[in-house]
Design a protein around this motif. Structure first.
Motif, short mmCIF file in Angstrom:
data_model
loop_
_atom_site.label_atom_id
_atom_site.label_comp_id
_atom_site.label_asym_id
_atom_site.label_seq_id
_atom_site.Cartn_x
_atom_site.Cartn_y
_atom_site.Cartn_z
N ILE A 69 0.86 -1.12 -0.03
CA ILE A 69 0.11 -0.04 -0.05
C ILE A 69 0.83 1.38 0.02
CG2 ILE A 69 -1.30 1.31 1.27
CD1 ILE A 69 -3.07 -0.37 -0.17
N ARG A 70 2.01 1.03 0.80
CA ARG A 70 2.82 2.34 0.76
C ARG A 70 3.35 2.79 -0.52
NH1 ARG A 70 5.18 5.90 3.95
NH2 ARG A 70 7.33 6.59 3.57
N ALA A 71 3.83 1.45 -1.13
CA ALA A 71 4.63 1.65 -2.40
C ALA A 71 3.71 2.20 -3.46
CB ALA A 71 5.12 0.39 -3.00
N LEU A 72 2.26 1.67 -3.45
CA LEU A 72 1.53 2.32 -4.53
C LEU A 72 1.22 3.51 -4.18
CD1 LEU A 72 -0.84 -0.92 -4.44
CD2 LEU A 72 0.70 -0.29 -6.20
N ALA A 73 0.76 3.83 -2.93
CA ALA A 73 0.58 5.36 -2.52
C ALA A 73 1.76 6.18 -2.95
CB ALA A 73 0.31 5.60 -1.18
N GLY A 74 3.10 5.88 -2.88
CA GLY A 74 4.05 6.59 -3.15
C GLY A 74 4.30 6.67 -4.49
N ALA A 75 3.93 5.93 -5.37
CA ALA A 75 3.80 6.06 -6.76
C ALA A 75 2.81 6.94 -7.10
CB ALA A 75 3.63 4.89 -7.49
N CYS A 76 1.80 6.89 -6.61
CA CYS A 76 0.56 7.78 -6.81
C CYS A 76 0.68 9.17 -6.66
CB CYS A 76 -0.56 7.20 -6.14
SG CYS A 76 -1.69 6.31 -7.30
N ARG A 77 1.60 9.54 -5.82
CA ARG A 77 1.80 10.90 -5.35
C ARG A 77 2.33 11.73 -6.54
NH1 ARG A 77 6.73 9.01 -4.44
NH2 ARG A 77 8.64 10.62 -4.09
#
Length: 543
Positions: free
Chosen positions: A312-320
């Motif tokens: 989740i953190r990785a996906l959110a990090g890319a989305c930023r």
């Protein structure tokens, strides 16, 4: 044999233009026979048949046969060329950004190849042209463009998408370049982690590679905004014309994500400050990163798909970063990468479709075309011939996956990537280099026994006194790669890849890295563990 008898045999090698149930069955049987022969090449190994060395000297002496052959003979011959071909969907394949392809996308390619539409004009492509418009609309909405105002076109690859972006920007900065030629004062900006196609494009467009200004990247492999501002100001002070700023949203080696929000804000500031009579074009090279747009509206807190916290953190990090794609003036998209379609399926989107008018030719140059119809992209495309294969492949997968399916498959391969990093970081002899990047690629290094892997990265990167140590460790990692690769060829491991220059040190030396690029939905944790086990085994074997 008379030519008519030869012609009768040749006609049997074509799909019949009028329905013929017997010949239609023969056509289907011929396709199935080819697939059956390919299937016999499959084993438990991540490649077809056996890997050998091609005799290129003999190939240079190939001659055209004197007599005609048969469909069956040619089919068997063609299948033989797949010997040793990597199976990119195999869970033991983690090599570069080459994706496995779905059944519907392959059907799309087959249908387009069977009836050969040319997308230069709807008169020569009929409803396949409509499919292109639909894909453009769907993808525009996905990245945040207004589909009523945006436009686009499928082109010859990721390089083609960036070529269109730079060419449009060149016409904005230097009007009439299409007719008068490229002025000497045009410059293009890209990060040093951006794709090397930028050099090809500036060279082929006549801008010149000397006018490609490469901006260093930060430790997270994103363009250094302060250095970009310095170079932009210098170019404008020197009265240069900024043809394009290429922002990379998903670098090939590390999945670095440039800060598009800040780049656009900087552009606006400089336009006002320097009173420019044009707006420098910003092209987002998102051929890999575009697919993460499906998470723009995902509830990361609720996490309905049940991804692990680190995922989740990785996906959110890319989305930023990915969530700001709509700020770019144009975006490059490869469906044959993170869209799981066959080569070639590449789309360049433009935020304002009137930008494409900058590339238009005069109708007088094409007197035998465009007398009727509603769709005439051939009036501005670089290509005269554009196949419908990429379009139908992309449409097939967009309809197959939907947002839900793309989220599931991307989330899974990101989750496997995070597991790989966890396992690598769980051993004192290996270290992850691109920990701050959130895609499906992991760059890492292995070190001999006795090396402090917690300190060595910083020491090698910053201190020129460690140059000889860095070079020795570069050679060591190449040995590790050779060992792991040879084990994979024997069916005892996983195919990974390597890069000779993940990035350069502060003193200019390249850093060699081992590279795992997970794109197969069939990869699971045991395959990830095998990568680590083989690297550690190589470490013991090499010493």
């Amino acid at each position: 044999m008379t030519y008519r008898k030869i012609l009768d045999e040749i006609r049997l090698a074509f799909p019949q233009p009028i329905s013929n149930t017997i010949h239609d069955s023969y056509f289907i049987h011929s396709m199935m026979r080819a697939l059956d022969q390919v299937d016999t090449l499959k084993t438990h190994l991540p490649f077809l048949g056996s890997i050998g060395t091609g005799d290129f000297d003999a190939a240079k002496k190939a001659e055209l046969p004197e007599d005609i052959s048969t469909v069956e003979e040619v089919t068997t011959d063609l299948v033989s060329y797949l010997q040793g071909m990597t199976i990119f969907g195999h869970p033991r394949t983690q090599q570069n950004v080459i994706a496995p392809t779905t059944i519907p996308s392959l059907i799309g390619v087959l249908l387009a190849s069977l009836h050969n539409p040319n997308l230069c004009w709807d008169a020569s492509s009929q409803l396949v042209a409509l499919a292109e418009v639909e894909v453009i609309a769907m993808t525009s909405q996905l990245v945040g463009y207004d589909a009523e105002q945006s436009g686009g076109v499928f082109t010859f690859g990721g390089t083609g998408t960036t070529l269109y972006g730079v060419k449009i920007g060149l016409e904005k900065a230097c009007p009439e370049t299409m007719h008068k030629g490229t002025p000497e004062d045009a410059v293009v900006f890209v990060s040093d982690a951006g794709h090397y196609c930028a050099a090809n494009i500036t060279g082929w467009l006549g801008i010149g590679t000397n006018n490609l200004i490469t901006i260093p990247t930060t430790s997270e492999n994103e363009m250094d905004i302060e250095l970009l501002e310095q170079e932009l100001r210098k170019a404008l002070t020197d009265e240069k014309k900024i043809a394009c700023i290429i922002a990379t949203l998903g670098t090939t080696d590390a999945f670095g994500l440039d800060n598009l929000l800040h780049i656009v804000a900087l552009r606006e500031t400089l336009v006002d400050e320097f009173q420019l009579d044009y707006q420098p074009h910003i092209h987002a090279d998102a051929v890999i990163g575009w697919a993460w747009s499906v998470f723009n509206n995902y509830d990361f807190e609720e996490n309905p798909l049940g991804f692990r916290p680190r995922t989740i953190r990785a996906l959110a990090g890319a989305c930023r970063r990915i969530q700001h794609l709509s700020l770019a003036d144009s975006v490059g998209i490869d469906f044959h990468k993170t869209g799981f379609a066959p080569y070639i399926s590449s789309l360049v989107l433009v935020k304002d479709r009137t930008d494409l008018d900058l590339l238009k030719r005069s109708p007088e140059q094409m007197p035998y075309l465009y007398h009727f119809g509603q769709y005439r992209p051939g009036m501005f495309t670089l290509e005269t011939s554009r196949a419908g294969t990429g379009v139908l492949a992309a449409l097939a997968n967009l309809k197959l996956f939907g947002e839900e399916g793309l989220r599931a498959i991307l989330g899974h391969i990101v989750e496997m990537t995070q597991l790989l990093r966890e396992h690598l970081e769980g051993h004192e002899g290996t270290t992850v280099l691109n920990r701050g990047n959130f895609g499906t690629v992991t760059l890492f290094r292995a070190y001999p026994v006795g090396v402090d892997t917690f300190e060595i990265k910083r020491q090698e990167f910053e201190d020129a006194g460690n140059r000889d140590i860095l070079i020795a460790h570069n050679a060591y990692n190449k040995e590790i790669f050779q060992y792991v690769n040879s084990e994979a060829m024997e069916g005892r491991g996983v195919f990974i890849s390597t890069t000779d220059c993940y990035r350069k040190t502060a003193y200019g030396e390249p850093i060699v890295a081992l590279k795992s690029f997970i794109l197969s939905p069939f990869v699971d944790e045991e395959d990830v563990k095998t990568v680590v086990a083989k690297v550690l085994e190589a470490r013991e074997a090499i010493g």
